[in-house]
Design a protein around this motif. Structure first.
Motif, PDB file in Angstrom:
ATOM      1  N   ALA A  78       0.828  -1.205   0.000  1.00 50.41           N
ATOM      2  CA  ALA A  78       0.000   0.000   0.000  1.00 50.41           C
ATOM      3  C   ALA A  78       0.866   1.262   0.000  1.00 50.41           C
ATOM      4  CB  ALA A  78      -0.923  -0.006   1.212  1.00 50.41           C
ATOM      5  N   LEU A  79       1.940   1.262   0.796  1.00 55.68           N
ATOM      6  CA  LEU A  79       2.802   2.443   0.880  1.00 55.68           C
ATOM      7  C   LEU A  79       3.426   2.770  -0.462  1.00 55.68           C
ATOM      8  CD1 LEU A  79       4.280   4.640   2.517  1.00 55.68           C
ATOM      9  CD2 LEU A  79       6.009   2.910   3.088  1.00 55.68           C
ATOM     10  N   PHE A  80       3.895   1.753  -1.184  1.00 57.84           N
ATOM     11  CA  PHE A  80       4.598   1.981  -2.446  1.00 57.84           C
ATOM     12  C   PHE A  80       3.738   1.650  -3.662  1.00 57.84           C
ATOM     13  CE2 PHE A  80       8.117   1.578   0.569  1.00 57.84           C
ATOM     14  CZ  PHE A  80       8.852   2.715   0.236  1.00 57.84           C
ATOM     15  N   SER A  81       2.431   1.824  -3.511  1.00 53.39           N
ATOM     16  CA  SER A  81       1.528   1.508  -4.618  1.00 53.39           C
ATOM     17  C   SER A  81       1.827   2.329  -5.865  1.00 53.39           C
ATOM     18  CB  SER A  81       0.075   1.725  -4.183  1.00 53.39           C
ATOM     19  OG  SER A  81      -0.136   3.072  -3.757  1.00 53.39           O
ATOM     20  N   GLU A  82       2.286   3.565  -5.701  1.00 54.86           N
ATOM     21  CA  GLU A  82       2.606   4.403  -6.857  1.00 54.86           C
ATOM     22  C   GLU A  82       3.677   3.762  -7.728  1.00 54.86           C
ATOM     23  OE1 GLU A  82       1.337   8.325  -7.425  1.00 54.86           O
ATOM     24  OE2 GLU A  82       0.095   6.522  -7.263  1.00 54.86           O
ATOM     25  N   MET A  83       4.654   3.142  -7.098  1.00 54.75           N
ATOM     26  CA  MET A  83       5.732   2.502  -7.845  1.00 54.75           C
ATOM     27  C   MET A  83       5.358   1.094  -8.288  1.00 54.75           C
ATOM     28  SD  MET A  83       9.675   1.736  -6.681  1.00 54.75           S
ATOM     29  CE  MET A  83       9.192   0.570  -5.405  1.00 54.75           C
ATOM     30  N   LEU A  84       4.714   0.340  -7.423  1.00 54.68           N
ATOM     31  CA  LEU A  84       4.427  -1.063  -7.711  1.00 54.68           C
ATOM     32  C   LEU A  84       3.353  -1.247  -8.762  1.00 54.68           C
ATOM     33  CD1 LEU A  84       4.607  -2.410  -4.048  1.00 54.68           C
ATOM     34  CD2 LEU A  84       6.352  -2.573  -5.820  1.00 54.68           C
ATOM     35  N   ASP A  85       2.565  -0.207  -9.010  1.00 55.68           N
ATOM     36  CA  ASP A  85       1.545  -0.281 -10.055  1.00 55.68           C
ATOM     37  C   ASP A  85       2.119  -0.058 -11.446  1.00 55.68           C
ATOM     38  OD1 ASP A  85      -0.441  -0.853  -8.287  1.00 55.68           O
ATOM     39  OD2 ASP A  85      -1.159   1.205  -8.089  1.00 55.68           O
ATOM     40  N   ASP A  86       3.444   0.147 -11.537  1.00 56.64           N
ATOM     41  CA  ASP A  86       4.100   0.364 -12.828  1.00 56.64           C
ATOM     42  C   ASP A  86       3.869  -0.845 -13.728  1.00 56.64           C
ATOM     43  OD1 ASP A  86       5.792   0.939 -14.956  1.00 56.64           O
ATOM     44  OD2 ASP A  86       7.346   1.788 -13.683  1.00 56.64           O
ATOM     45  N   SER A  87       3.613  -0.578 -15.009  1.00 53.06           N
ATOM     46  CA  SER A  87       3.365  -1.673 -15.947  1.00 53.06           C
ATOM     47  C   SER A  87       4.630  -2.459 -16.250  1.00 53.06           C
ATOM     48  CB  SER A  87       2.785  -1.120 -17.261  1.00 53.06           C
ATOM     49  OG  SER A  87       3.688  -0.187 -17.850  1.00 53.06           O
ATOM     50  N   THR A  88       5.814  -1.842 -16.069  1.00 56.95           N
ATOM     51  CA  THR A  88       7.073  -2.541 -16.294  1.00 56.95           C
ATOM     52  C   THR A  88       7.421  -3.349 -15.054  1.00 56.95           C
ATOM     53  OG1 THR A  88       7.877  -0.765 -17.737  1.00 56.95           O
ATOM     54  CG2 THR A  88       9.523  -2.287 -16.854  1.00 56.95           C
ATOM     55  N   GLN A  89       7.546  -4.651 -15.219  1.00 58.89           N
ATOM     56  CA  GLN A  89       7.851  -5.533 -14.094  1.00 58.89           C
ATOM     57  C   GLN A  89       9.197  -6.232 -14.312  1.00 58.89           C
ATOM     58  OE1 GLN A  89       6.080  -5.768 -11.217  1.00 58.89           O
ATOM     59  NE2 GLN A  89       4.762  -4.139 -12.032  1.00 58.89           N
ATOM     60  N   PRO A  90       9.966  -6.451 -13.250  1.00 58.61           N
ATOM     61  CA  PRO A  90       9.642  -6.064 -11.881  1.00 58.61           C
ATOM     62  C   PRO A  90       9.751  -4.561 -11.686  1.00 58.61           C
ATOM     63  CG  PRO A  90      11.881  -6.880 -11.966  1.00 58.61           C
ATOM     64  CD  PRO A  90      11.293  -7.106 -13.336  1.00 58.61           C
ATOM     65  N   ALA A  91       8.934  -4.024 -10.783  1.00 60.22           N
ATOM     66  CA  ALA A  91       9.036  -2.606 -10.451  1.00 60.22           C
ATOM     67  C   ALA A  91      10.424  -2.336  -9.905  1.00 60.22           C
ATOM     68  CB  ALA A  91       7.964  -2.228  -9.427  1.00 60.22           C
ATOM     69  N   ASN A  92      10.968  -1.181 -10.262  1.00 61.27           N
ATOM     70  CA  ASN A  92      12.342  -0.861  -9.880  1.00 61.27           C
ATOM     71  C   ASN A  92      12.396   0.568  -9.361  1.00 61.27           C
ATOM     72  OD1 ASN A  92      15.092   0.477 -10.869  1.00 61.27           O
ATOM     73  ND2 ASN A  92      15.488  -1.679 -10.419  1.00 61.27           N
ATOM     74  N   ALA A  93      13.026   0.761  -8.203  1.00 59.79           N
ATOM     75  CA  ALA A  93      13.046   2.073  -7.568  1.00 59.79           C
ATOM     76  C   ALA A  93      13.774   3.106  -8.413  1.00 59.79           C
ATOM     77  CB  ALA A  93      13.688   1.975  -6.185  1.00 59.79           C
ATOM     78  N   ALA A  94      14.860   2.729  -9.057  1.00 64.90           N
ATOM     79  CA  ALA A  94      15.612   3.687  -9.879  1.00 64.90           C
ATOM     80  C   ALA A  94      14.823   4.078 -11.125  1.00 64.90           C
ATOM     81  CB  ALA A  94      16.967   3.097 -10.274  1.00 64.90           C
ATOM     82  N   ARG A  95      14.200   3.099 -11.748  1.00 70.04           N
ATOM     83  CA  ARG A  95      13.392   3.405 -12.935  1.00 70.04           C
ATOM     84  C   ARG A  95      12.222   4.312 -12.566  1.00 70.04           C
ATOM     85  NH1 ARG A  95      12.760  -1.474 -14.512  1.00 70.04           N
ATOM     86  NH2 ARG A  95      14.426  -1.566 -16.067  1.00 70.04           N
ATOM     87  N   PHE A  96      11.617   4.053 -11.414  1.00 74.13           N
ATOM     88  CA  PHE A  96      10.506   4.890 -10.954  1.00 74.13           C
ATOM     89  C   PHE A  96      10.966   6.324 -10.706  1.00 74.13           C
ATOM     90  CE2 PHE A  96       7.991   6.444  -7.209  1.00 74.13           C
ATOM     91  CZ  PHE A  96       6.776   6.613  -7.868  1.00 74.13           C
ATOM     92  N   ILE A  97      12.077   6.481 -10.011  1.00 70.25           N
ATOM     93  CA  ILE A  97      12.585   7.814  -9.661  1.00 70.25           C
ATOM     94  C   ILE A  97      12.870   8.655 -10.901  1.00 70.25           C
ATOM     95  CG2 ILE A  97      14.717   8.944  -8.897  1.00 70.25           C
ATOM     96  CD1 ILE A  97      13.163   8.579  -6.541  1.00 70.25           C
ATOM     97  N   PHE A  98      13.517   8.062 -11.896  1.00 67.39           N
ATOM     98  CA  PHE A  98      14.016   8.853 -13.020  1.00 67.39           C
ATOM     99  C   PHE A  98      13.101   8.872 -14.240  1.00 67.39           C
ATOM    100  CE2 PHE A  98      17.870   8.117 -10.566  1.00 67.39           C
ATOM    101  CZ  PHE A  98      18.419   9.387 -10.562  1.00 67.39           C
ATOM    102  N   LEU A  99      12.212   7.902 -14.363  1.00 71.23           N
ATOM    103  CA  LEU A  99      11.409   7.828 -15.581  1.00 71.23           C
ATOM    104  C   LEU A  99       9.919   8.034 -15.353  1.00 71.23           C
ATOM    105  CD1 LEU A  99      13.127   4.795 -17.359  1.00 71.23           C
ATOM    106  CD2 LEU A  99      13.744   7.217 -17.440  1.00 71.23           C
TER     107      LEU A  99
END
Length: 289
Positions: A145-166
């Motif tokens: 629930a806390l990281f739903s913004e990142m984990l809902d990414d269509s690119t799997q596995p979700a990645n913190a660096a990809r989320f931050i920069f892209l």
């Protein structure tokens, strides 16, 4: 991914950050062609010949002893993460010179059933498990629930660096986004030293370097950092601002994985909002990542 040139780039960027006065040397003035310490000055403080240090900075690392690494670390005022990174770079350079010494790339991390049971049992705090590339490997319900913004990414596995920069949403989710971006790159840079033959990590760095000017700039700074403890300030789309502390632990039973546990100060507004998030997660968030 990391080569002998990585030693050159790392040591050059470290000595560029220092002045003679900072290491106890007199500054006789004169024009310096590059910022920071000269190679001869590093060698003097490290207690070695200038020629030996120059060879090391060119990436010629065969036979480098712990005493030499310690001397260079002392001269350049490296912290623990930087000292460990220099060790990793020298090890990788030697393995490159002797392919038979290369470490076999680690297998894809496997999340054991015991780890699953453990993080699911920690129901009152968000728990997030990642690998060295910062892929999301597992969470408990509250972590999901806390990281739903990142984990809902269509690119799997979700990645913190990809989320931050892209992902543009990251700049809203992380209230100190620029600081978080620098930390993420520094953590990845340290992992690159530990795992120089990780093809997936190399591909990730290549993708981010191509698609993000900021990532490419930060990657070139060669800063390194360990991810052990600290503060995380986020803006959750459901409950608002959260100020959380975190503790990160390497998992001996699940090698290559790190478990991060988040908490809010009891009685604080963030603690109350975490309770709201837990209630929301019970009815809206999937149980597992």
């Amino acid at each position: 991914m990391e080569s002998p040139s990585a030693i050159t780039e790392f040591l050059t960027t470290r000595r560029a950050k220092l002045t003679p006065a900072q290491v106890g040397l007199p500054d006789f003035g004169g024009r310096r062609r590059v910022p920071g310490l000269r190679r001869e000055e590093v060698a003097l403080v490290a207690g070695m010949s200038a020629e030996y240090y120059k060879r090391l900075e060119r990436g010629i690392a065969t036979g480098v002893s712990e005493a030499v690494i310690d001397g260079v670390s002392r001269a350049l005022q490296l912290d623990d993460a930087e000292h460990a990174h220099l060790n990793d770079l020298i090890r990788a350079a030697n393995a490159g010179a002797h392919p038979q010494q290369r470490r076999t790339p680690a297998r894809k991390p496997h999340v054991s059933e015991g780890l699953r049971q453990t993080i699911d049992a920690m129901s009152t705090v968000p728990v997030y498990v990642q690998n060295g590339r910062l892929d999301a490997v597992a969470t408990n319900r509250l972590g999901r629930a806390l990281f739903s913004e990142m984990l809902d990414d269509s690119t799997q596995p979700a990645n913190a660096a990809r989320f931050i920069f892209l992902e543009p949403r990251a700049q809203t989710f992380y209230r100190a986004w620029e600081t978080q971006a620098r930390q993420i790159v520094a953590v990845l840079r340290a992992e690159a030293g530990r795992s120089p033959y990780d093809r997936q990590l190399s591909d990730l760095v290549g993708e981010l370097s191509t698609r993000s000017d900021l990532f490419r700039k930060l990657w070139g700074a060669h800063d390194v950092r360990e991810h052990r403890a600290g503060l995380k300030a986020v803006h959750h789309p459901v409950v608002g601002d959260l100020d959380l502390t975190f503790q990160a632990m390497d998992l001996a039973s699940d090698r290559g994985l790190q478990m991060i546990v988040f908490s809010a100060e009891p009685g604080s507004a963030s603690h109350e909002r975490m309770q709201l998030l837990a209630n929301w997660a019970e009815t809206n968030a999937p149980i597992r990542q």
